[in-house]
Every structure is written in C-alpha cells, then in structure tokens.
Design a protein around this motif. Sequence first.
Motif, PDB file in Angstrom:
ATOM      1  N   GLU A  40       0.954  -1.250   0.066  1.00  0.00           N
ATOM      2  CA  GLU A  40      -0.042  -0.048  -0.011  1.00  0.00           C
ATOM      3  C   GLU A  40       0.736   1.023  -0.135  1.00  0.00           C
ATOM      4  OE1 GLU A  40       0.001  -2.108   2.471  1.00  0.00           O
ATOM      5  OE2 GLU A  40      -1.918  -3.174   2.756  1.00  0.00           O
ATOM      6  N   GLN A  43      -0.846   4.434  -1.787  1.00  0.00           N
ATOM      7  CA  GLN A  43      -1.769   5.026  -0.936  1.00  0.00           C
ATOM      8  C   GLN A  43      -1.219   5.781   0.315  1.00  0.00           C
ATOM      9  OE1 GLN A  43      -5.079   2.452   0.046  1.00  0.00           O
ATOM     10  NE2 GLN A  43      -6.254   4.283   0.412  1.00  0.00           N
ATOM     11  N   GLU A  47      -1.808   9.622   0.936  1.00  0.00           N
ATOM     12  CA  GLU A  47      -2.637  10.155   2.199  1.00  0.00           C
ATOM     13  C   GLU A  47      -1.590  10.687   3.190  1.00  0.00           C
ATOM     14  OE1 GLU A  47      -5.989   9.722   2.474  1.00  0.00           O
ATOM     15  OE2 GLU A  47      -6.177   8.492   0.796  1.00  0.00           O
ATOM     16  N   CYS A  50      -2.981   7.207   8.205  1.00  0.00           N
ATOM     17  CA  CYS A  50      -3.786   6.090   8.124  1.00  0.00           C
ATOM     18  C   CYS A  50      -5.237   6.322   7.774  1.00  0.00           C
ATOM     19  CB  CYS A  50      -3.854   5.263   9.571  1.00  0.00           C
ATOM     20  SG  CYS A  50      -4.483   3.687   9.178  1.00  0.00           S
ATOM     21  N   TRP A  51      -5.558   5.678   6.511  1.00  0.00           N
ATOM     22  CA  TRP A  51      -6.886   5.986   5.916  1.00  0.00           C
ATOM     23  C   TRP A  51      -7.974   4.966   6.493  1.00  0.00           C
ATOM     24  CZ3 TRP A  51      -2.596   3.756   3.824  1.00  0.00           C
ATOM     25  CH2 TRP A  51      -2.774   2.477   3.436  1.00  0.00           C
ATOM     26  N   ARG A  52      -7.430   3.731   7.085  1.00  0.00           N
ATOM     27  CA  ARG A  52      -8.592   3.041   7.780  1.00  0.00           C
ATOM     28  C   ARG A  52      -9.326   3.573   8.985  1.00  0.00           C
ATOM     29  NH1 ARG A  52      -3.692  -0.472   7.042  1.00  0.00           N
ATOM     30  NH2 ARG A  52      -3.878  -1.451   4.915  1.00  0.00           N
ATOM     31  N   TRP A 133      -8.877  -0.919  -4.803  1.00  0.00           N
ATOM     32  CA  TRP A 133      -7.914  -1.218  -4.051  1.00  0.00           C
ATOM     33  C   TRP A 133      -7.007  -2.167  -5.067  1.00  0.00           C
ATOM     34  CZ3 TRP A 133      -6.931  -6.731  -4.408  1.00  0.00           C
ATOM     35  CH2 TRP A 133      -8.021  -7.244  -4.876  1.00  0.00           C
ATOM     36  N   ARG A 134      -7.411  -2.799  -6.105  1.00  0.00           N
ATOM     37  CA  ARG A 134      -6.424  -3.453  -6.840  1.00  0.00           C
ATOM     38  C   ARG A 134      -5.732  -2.374  -7.603  1.00  0.00           C
ATOM     39  NH1 ARG A 134      -6.980  -9.148  -9.051  1.00  0.00           N
ATOM     40  NH2 ARG A 134      -8.616  -8.983  -7.581  1.00  0.00           N
ATOM     41  N   LEU A 136      -4.579   0.258  -6.527  1.00  0.00           N
ATOM     42  CA  LEU A 136      -3.398   0.953  -5.638  1.00  0.00           C
ATOM     43  C   LEU A 136      -2.574  -0.054  -5.263  1.00  0.00           C
ATOM     44  CD1 LEU A 136      -6.043   3.018  -3.654  1.00  0.00           C
ATOM     45  CD2 LEU A 136      -4.631   3.868  -5.502  1.00  0.00           C
ATOM     46  N   GLN A 137      -2.688  -1.244  -5.357  1.00  0.00           N
ATOM     47  CA  GLN A 137      -1.726  -2.231  -4.902  1.00  0.00           C
ATOM     48  C   GLN A 137      -0.455  -2.223  -5.975  1.00  0.00           C
ATOM     49  OE1 GLN A 137      -1.986  -4.392  -2.004  1.00  0.00           O
ATOM     50  NE2 GLN A 137      -3.417  -3.061  -1.781  1.00  0.00           N
ATOM     51  N   ARG A 138       0.894  -2.493  -5.291  1.00  0.00           N
ATOM     52  CA  ARG A 138       2.124  -2.620  -6.294  1.00  0.00           C
ATOM     53  C   ARG A 138       1.937  -3.589  -7.168  1.00  0.00           C
ATOM     54  NH1 ARG A 138       7.510  -1.452  -4.069  1.00  0.00           N
ATOM     55  NH2 ARG A 138       6.350  -1.239  -2.096  1.00  0.00           N
ATOM     56  N   TRP A 170       3.063   4.216 -10.007  1.00  0.00           N
ATOM     57  CA  TRP A 170       4.063   3.371  -8.894  1.00  0.00           C
ATOM     58  C   TRP A 170       5.437   3.677  -9.142  1.00  0.00           C
ATOM     59  CZ3 TRP A 170       3.928   0.840  -4.574  1.00  0.00           C
ATOM     60  CH2 TRP A 170       2.714   0.655  -4.082  1.00  0.00           C
TER      61      TRP A 170
END
Length: 186
Positions: A40, A43, A47, A50-52, A133-134, A136-138, A170
Amino acid sequence: MTTTMRAQAPVQLDLFGAVVSAERQRVVDALTCLRDAIPEALQIVVELRCWRPGDSRKPRAGGAWAYCISHAGLGFEAAAEWWAGARECGETWGWSRTPANLMPWEELAGLIGDDPRRAEIAGWVDTLPSIRWRQLQRPHELWPDPGGWHTSYFCRDHVDEHWTARRRAWQLVLDLLTDAITREAS
C-alpha cells in the motif's frame, strides 16, 4: 499481541550539531521499508496518514521488513530483528509483536510531503473508480524480487485497463522514495 510501540531514543547531536548515524539510519530504514515491503505504499504516499477507520497495529511482513500501518504512523523493523533478534533477547517476537520503530505521519510528511510527484500520483488516484484497491496495489513486476511471482500475476496486471497509468504512478512512488532515501543517507 503487543499494542504499544517502543519510544524512539532521543536524537543525540555531535559537537558540530550533526545527527549521529543511528537517527539517520532509522529514517532511511523507514523509507526503505515503505519502498520495498509495503503493498500500500502508493496510498501511504498520497494520504500521509492511516486511511483505515480502525487502529490496528497488527504486524505484517514483506521481504526484509516487518511493518504495521497505524494511526500513530508507520511501524517498521528489520524482519531478522523482529523475529530472531527479539527472541534471542527474550522479548516477545514475531507475529505477537508490533515492529519496534515508528515513523509518525507528521515526520513522513516532512520528508516527502512537498515532493511535486505526490500531486501527480494523487491526481491519478482521484481518477480511479470508487472500488480501486487493486489499482492501488503495487504491480508485481515492481517488487524488489519480481522473479518470485508466477507469470499469471504479471498478465493480470497488464490486462487491466488502468495498467499504463498505474505503472507510471507506482514508478513515481518508487522514484520519490528512492530520492528521499538518498537525501537522508547522505
């Protein structure tokens, strides 16, 4: 599970006012962990928090690093120390232990927050659909050891409609972090 991170040692200045290498190494280690181990990372760079909604200090590991993303900041520790080193010292070790070091979000923002590449990355993220989410993943080919992945992972990355922009974003993240590491290491 341990719920607190170790306090950072105070910064020790030498006679000329330069920070001794242990503090610089801590910063370099945090940036290296972010660049090399965290899926992540994009992200986090966008950001700088922490976005959670919940504050989990659950440790995760990748490559040479153990890490956690919490509301306090980025927890990190070399995996060898987190696992075997702590065990040898008689401390809680491995999955029951939050990584020992912490880089608060404010400190990370001070290191990379003004980099103009962040604006380009954030602009791209804003164009993505809400379930992203996909994207944003490396990408698998941008991991430090891409040879460890099955080719189907690369194919799945490449057929995504966002592939070209995702790869560029990325690469900007990795370049931004590498430049910050170089700056801090010198």
